[in-house]
Enzyme design. Structure first.
Site, PDB file in Angstrom:
ATOM      1  CG  HIS A   1      -0.182   0.566   2.584  1.00  0.00           C
ATOM      2  ND1 HIS A   1       0.102  -0.936   2.951  1.00  0.00           N
ATOM      3  CD2 HIS A   1      -0.300   1.389   3.494  1.00  0.00           C
ATOM      4  CE1 HIS A   1       0.351  -0.417   4.418  1.00  0.00           C
ATOM      5  NE2 HIS A   1       0.217   1.019   4.497  1.00  0.00           N
TER       6      HIS A   1
ATOM      7  CG  ASP B 213       0.560  -4.677   2.802  1.00  0.00           C
ATOM      8  OD1 ASP B 213       0.719  -3.856   1.748  1.00  0.00           O
ATOM      9  OD2 ASP B 213      -0.594  -3.645   3.526  1.00  0.00           O
TER      10      ASP B 213
ATOM     11  CB  SER C 137       2.197   1.493   6.664  1.00  0.00           C
ATOM     12  OG  SER C 137       2.111   1.480   7.272  1.00  0.00           O
TER      13      SER C 137
END
Length: 716
Positions: free
Chosen positions: A86, A222, A651
């Site tokens: 992402h 991810d 992240s």
């Protein structure tokens, strides 16, 4: 040096004897004094110098801020970078077309020559930091108002930045901490030639979609991979075919042994924003006013984007990135509302503030702290409705391409029209390039619906504060149905097509722009958004001073228990352990601290946007074709849990074992702990990570890109 030592000593005195090892986002320069002993007890084998060193390579040299909003890490001697799927989403979407849809199908470069360059992507290396609190605070005094204080501080910051940027070689950022009670400067070096190496198909990289987002158990690949390029001497350089892969000071070895309950886990990254010092009134404002407006505005934007995204693959690509970003925060904010309400966070903060107020009104403290709580509460009471209004309007600006165009493209055209012929010649091409890029990522029928829907929501839900007068005039005659108005505005505006803007550049007319209905609408909304009454301006000035005194007083009185500054996109370290949540029947794993590919396949729904899987993966799982990446229990572990303290911005952060070896990639938190940005719960807080073995399996076994894995240093 004396100032640094003094800061160390003060920090040590403020740390209690029983710091929870899994709570806190810590500065690297204080690890030796504040955390190293605790970390060693938990399993750390590195010295503090091996984690953070100014004069020698250390772990911090392998950690980069990725494109200003995420974290990434170097994992090879040739500048190979690993981050979340992402985090790389925007870049992959930009590089994708309907014919070559790398988001949907994935991509792996066969050679370095086939690595793809997005138009704008950079990574930021952290070089060093230092304490400048005494220097900056010596320039202010209690007689200054907040604007005067800010001006004096900014003047000193400018000097510090100039002194340390070495003639522009480095980017220097001076940041406030503990609500302006301390200041530190950070020196960075940016690299702007960053190219896509590979990304798994969206069915793996976003498996579970919005349904599984912020949830456990998770089964998501991810991750995405990029490479940093530099000139032949290793220095930052604009994109060139002559650039070479960066040879970094340090890169992370990759551990294939896997993890088990209780293993040490350390994360370094760039957490974006926490509010653990936030007063009770601020929490209450967010829960009841700001966040509900955010959620509703985001959902309105998502619903209108989705109508068009479902029409075709090309249309899906246009809005995929904006939709994903909006959806992520939509669920986050709703989770924050639920968690903060459930756990009565505002109430517990209010109890702490009542205790502080008693201390503050003791004779020796009253002059300085006596009015702090009353002033803070007055500000929040005065701005509750404004907070709701501003969040509806912010979502209009965030989800539509034209809501804020008055201050972006509109301002550039205004400056262009005012400029002389020489200046116009210098800027015309840049504006045309920007316009073409802008219109590549929007679809006018969708933008018409988006703006009309957001205007209606804003106008009907923000009346108690008062909407922009221009919006009121345009909307009132139709009871705030803006469909016809927006359609006519788009038709009449010169800002809604490349051809119209090109003609304006050929024959600029300031009067034409000033009368443009879309330009007027945007500027009127932006002006109303930024304007404040004299009453609110004064209350904000008093609030800022009182908030700073609250944090100072909570630390001085020891009523406050937090011993680290809020996150603000500066490099931090957090440490903890691999730690399970209570048993969950939805997870097939033997211990609820990891998930398996078997569990992922059980979620499979053919043709579903969120839970479809490639047939190849299903077949490989059935054959147990895991290769060297299988766990000793015979399964392929996909995701795992730790109790590290992270937030947005982390992240893509590396999860490291006690030797500084990469064991996973942080990508999410659990919804039960959504209050974590405001209050840390050691029982609920979890970080959800991609198991590095699953990352390597996807690259080598599933995607056939073993040459990329071969770049890495693998520890078996």
């Amino acid at each position: 040096m004396k100032k640094i030592i003094l800061s160390f000593l003060v920090a040590i005195m403020l740390v209690p004897t029983s710091v929870k090892a899994d709570e806190g986002m810590w500065f690297l320069m204080f690890i030796e004094r504040l955390n190293h002993r605790d970390m060693q007890k938990m399993g750390l084998q590195l010295t503090a110098e091996e984690i953070y060193s100014i004069n020698h390579h250390s772990v911090k040299d392998a950690i980069v801020q990725f494109n200003g909003g995420c974290t990434a890490e170097l994992i090879s001697k040739d500048g190979l970078v690993l981050t979340n799927h992402h985090c790389g989403y925007d870049a992959v979407a930009e590089l994708s077309t309907a014919d070559k849809n790398y988001l949907k199908d994935g991509y792996w470069a066969d050679t370095k020559k086939s690595e793809l360059k997005p138009s704008s992507l950079y990574v930021r290396f952290f070089v060093r930091m230092d304490d400048v609190s005494q220097r900056i605070l010596s320039k202010v005094n209690d007689k200054m108002n907040e604007l005067e204080r800010e001006k004096a501080i900014n003047q000193e910051i400018a000097l510090i930045e100039k002194e340390n940027n070495e003639g522009g070689k480095y980017t220097v950022s001076v940041r406030p901490f503990f609500q302006g009670n301390e200041y530190y400067y950070f020196v960075y070096q940016d690299y702007k030639d960053v190219r896509l190496v590979g990304v798994p198909p969206e069915s793996l990289g976003k498996f579970g979609g919005d349904t599984d987002n912020w949830e456990w158990p998770r089964h998501t690949a991810d991750f995405s991979m990029f490479r940093i390029y530099a000139d032949k001497d290793g220095n930052p350089a604009d994109y060139s075919e002559n650039n070479v892969p960066l040879n970094p000071k340090h890169y992370l070895p990759v551990n294939l042994k896997g993890v088990k309950e209780g293993d040490f886990a350390m994360i370094l990254g760039y957490p974006g924003r926490t509010n653990r010092w936030m007063p009770a009134g601020g929490i209450e404002q967010n829960v009841k006013y700001a966040y509900p407006a955010w959620v509703e505005g985001a959902k309105t934007g998502m619903d209108n984007m989705k109508k068009y995204m479902n029409q075709s693959e090309a249309m899906n690509l246009v809005y995929a990135s904006k939709y994903a970003s909006t959806a992520n925060y939509w669920k986050n904010r709703q989770g924050m509302i639920d968690a903060l309400t459930k756990f009565g966070t505002a109430k517990s903060k209010a109890a702490q503030e009542a205790k502080f107020d008693l201390w503050a009104n003791q004779p020796e403290n009253k002059d300085k702290y006596g009015n702090v709580i009353a002033t803070i509460n007055k500000f929040y009471a005065l701005t509750n409705e404004k907070a709701k209004h501003d969040n509806y309007l912010q979502q209009l600006f965030r989800t539509t391409a034209f809501g804020s165009i008055g201050r972006t493209l509109g301002k550039q055209l205004e400056n262009y029209a005012k400029a002389d012929e020489t200046k116009r010649a210098e800027t015309s091409e840049d504006i045309q390039i920007m316009v073409k890029e802008m219109f590549k990522d929007l679809y006018l029928p969708a933008e018409t619906d988006l703006l009309a829907a957001q205007l209606q929501l804003y106008a009907t839900k923000s009346q108690r504060y008062g909407i922009a007068p221009y919006v009121e005039r345009m909307g009132a005659p139709t009871k705030y149905n803006f469909n016809k108005y927006v359609a006519e505005t788009f038709d009449a505006s010169l800002l809604t097509s490349v051809d119209k803007i090109t003609k304006f550049l050929e024959n600029p007319n300031l009067e034409q722009l000033s009368k443009d209905p879309l330009y007027i609408l945007s500027n009127e909304m932006l002006t109303h958004f930024t304007s404040k009454s004299d009453e609110i301006s004064k209350a904000q000035n008093d609030f800022s001073a009182s908030y700073r005194l609250l944090v100072e007083g909570l630390r001085a009185s020891r009523i406050g228990t937090i011993k680290y500054p809020d996150a603000n996109s500066t490099l931090r370290l957090t440490y903890g352990k691999v730690r399970a949540l209570p048993a969950d029947k939805r997870n097939d794993a033997k211990v609820n601290n990891y998930t398996t590919m078997d569990g992922m396949v059980k979620k499979y729904k053919k043709g579903d946007d969120e839970f479809d899987l490639p047939v190849r993966l299903i077949d490989m799982n059935k054959a147990k074709n895991y290769g060297r990446f299988a766990d000793k229990d015979g399964t392929l572990h996909v995701n795992f849990l730790t109790d590290n303290d992270i937030t947005g911005g982390n992240s893509g952060s590396p999860v490291l074992n006690g030797k500084g070896e990469l064991i996973g990639l942080a990508f999410d938190g659990n919804i039960e702990a959504m209050a974590g940005d405001v209050i840390f719960d050691p029982n609920l807080q979890r970080t959800i990570n991609v198991d590095i073995r699953y990352v390597l399996w996807v690259i080598e076994k599933f995607s056939g890109a073993k040459h990329i894995v071969d770049e890495m240093t693998l520890v078996k």
